[in-house]
Design an enzyme around this catalytic site. Structure first.
Site, PDB file in Angstrom:
ATOM      1  CB  THR A  15      23.399  25.412  33.151  1.00  0.00           C
ATOM      2  OG1 THR A  15      24.156  24.622  34.057  1.00  0.00           O
ATOM      3  CG2 THR A  15      22.373  24.551  32.459  1.00  0.00           C
ATOM      4  CB  SER A  64      29.090  29.775  38.417  1.00  0.00           C
ATOM      5  OG  SER A  64      28.406  28.749  39.092  1.00  0.00           O
ATOM      6  CB  THR A  97      22.440  27.887  38.915  1.00  0.00           C
ATOM      7  OG1 THR A  97      22.849  26.547  38.670  1.00  0.00           O
ATOM      8  CG2 THR A  97      21.563  28.383  37.792  1.00  0.00           C
TER       9      THR A  97
HETATM   10  N1  ASP Z   1      25.219  23.605  36.892  1.00  0.00           N
HETATM   11  C1  ASP Z   1      25.625  24.962  36.886  1.00  0.00           C
HETATM   12  C2  ASP Z   1      24.561  25.880  36.315  1.00  0.00           C
HETATM   13  O1  ASP Z   1      23.421  25.567  36.541  1.00  0.00           O
HETATM   14  C3  ASP Z   1      26.938  25.154  36.284  1.00  0.00           C
HETATM   15  C4  ASP Z   1      27.556  26.432  36.784  1.00  0.00           C
HETATM   16  O2  ASP Z   1      27.255  26.883  37.886  1.00  0.00           O
HETATM   17  O3  ASP Z   1      28.328  27.018  36.026  1.00  0.00           O
HETATM   18  O4  ASP Z   1      24.772  26.874  35.678  1.00  0.00           O
END
Ligand code: ASP
Length: 333
Positions: A15, A64, A97
């Site tokens: 993100t 991720s 995340t």
């Molecule tokens: N929603 C996730 C983030 O907060 C997306 C990910 O993990 O790439 O980064």
């Protein structure tokens, strides 16, 4: 003037460098598939120049949840090599995340260094009204540049809070305070006055004292996680064995209890040489090696969440299948 610490910044996606369709696109932005161009995230934080000499290191950028074990190994090797060759004093890794805590714990177990490695992410995309990523990045750079961060293993910094890679977990889908260490608490803060303050240090083995070494690691063996629920019949355990799992992490109910049918399926799996680690779906607190768990030749996950128990078991299985030796790892790391 003393030279600024040299920090290598790896951008792996997530993100923090995602771009949504407008400033209120706070939920679907990753479906738009757009990211900042190289250098743009760092460009949002000109204050970084006062903290460190930052060099961006190219890496593949993904959500991720799309990362594979091979990506972790490649990232770990790149980080280890950079630090061993004295090309950087510390590393910051920007990461999605969703699986940030898994990458952090893998690096914590396998990169032999005392230099700071800090993972950072964001809960709101770079294009958001009030993005959290730029300040999180500055805080992560401050921690990586701090002499106080040396020897503390891999760290995770979001929302001004410094967490240990071993203990931290994502606890809420959209909140900026999502990362927490449950009953163990954070290590410290990168605080509002710009100071980095630690109150605790990790006690378990990690990084420089680890017996694992990413530079010597081949493929990781298949280990599956089976989450228990009222009435679960063990079909997923049998499926994991049929798929070639060499280990199964059972995320049992409460203090680590699979259903009787799952227990029977796990016992069948052990008889075929599959290593079973008993953890809990609760997400907090220890699972202990009860007489029954020991007698079945199973291993207790201590207070690791199932997905971190899985990583430690994968690494352990590269060395041994002996349950007592594997239990030692869960007691020491
Ligand atoms: N929603 C996730 C983030 O907060 C997306 C990910 O993990 O790439 O980064």
């Amino acid at each position: 003037m003393a030279r600024l610490p040299r920090i290598a910044l790896f951008l792996t996606g997530g993100t923090i460098d995602s771009v949504g369709s407008d400033r209120l696109d706070l939920a679907w932005y990753n479906e738009a598939g757009q990211r900042l161009a190289p250098g743009e995230l760092l460009g949002m934080v000109p204050e970084a120049e006062q903290v460190a000499a930052v060099t961006e290191v190219p890496f593949r950028r993904l959500s991720s949840h799309a990362l594979q074990p091979a990506d972790l190994i490649e990232l770990g090797r790149a980080v280890a090599q950079l630090l061993a060759s004295d090309a950087a004093d510390g590393v910051v890794i920007a990461h999605g995340t969703n699986t940030l805590e898994e990458t952090a714990y893998f690096l914590h177990l396998t990169v032999r260094t005392a230099r700071p490695i800090v993972l950072v992410g964001a809960m709101r995309p770079a294009s958001a009204l009030s993005p959290d990523g730029p300040l999180n990045l500055l805080r992560a750079l401050q921690v990586a540049a701090s002499p106080a961060a040396h020897g503390r293993g891999v760290l995770v910094v979001l929302n001004d809070t410094i967490h240990s890679a071993r203990d931290v977990t994502k606890t809420a889908t959209y909140r900026v305070q999502t990362f927490a260490d449950r009953d163990l608490g954070p290590l410290g803060y990168a605080d509002a006055d710009g100071r980095v303050v630690f109150y605790h240090s990790p006690m378990r083995r990690h990084t420089a004292q680890s017996e694992f070494d990413v530079t010597a690691l081949g493929d990781l063996p298949r280990v599956d996680i089976v989450l228990s629920y009222l009435g679960a019949d063990g079909a997923l355990v049998d499926a994991a064995v049929a798929a070639g799992a060499q280990g199964i992490v059972s995320a049992g109910t409460g203090a680590g209890r699979p259903t009787p049918a799952e227990e029977a399926a796990l016992t069948r799996a052990s008889a075929r040489g599959v290593v079973v680690v008993q953890s809990s779906r609760v997400g907090s607190g220890r699972v202990v090696r009860s007489p029954g768990v020991r007698q079945r030749g199973w291993v207790a996950a201590d207070n690791l969440v199932p997905w971190k128990a899985r990583l430690l078991l994968q690494l352990g299985l590269t060395r041994t299948r002996d349950p007592d030796q594997l239990q030692r790892l869960f007691d020491e790391y």
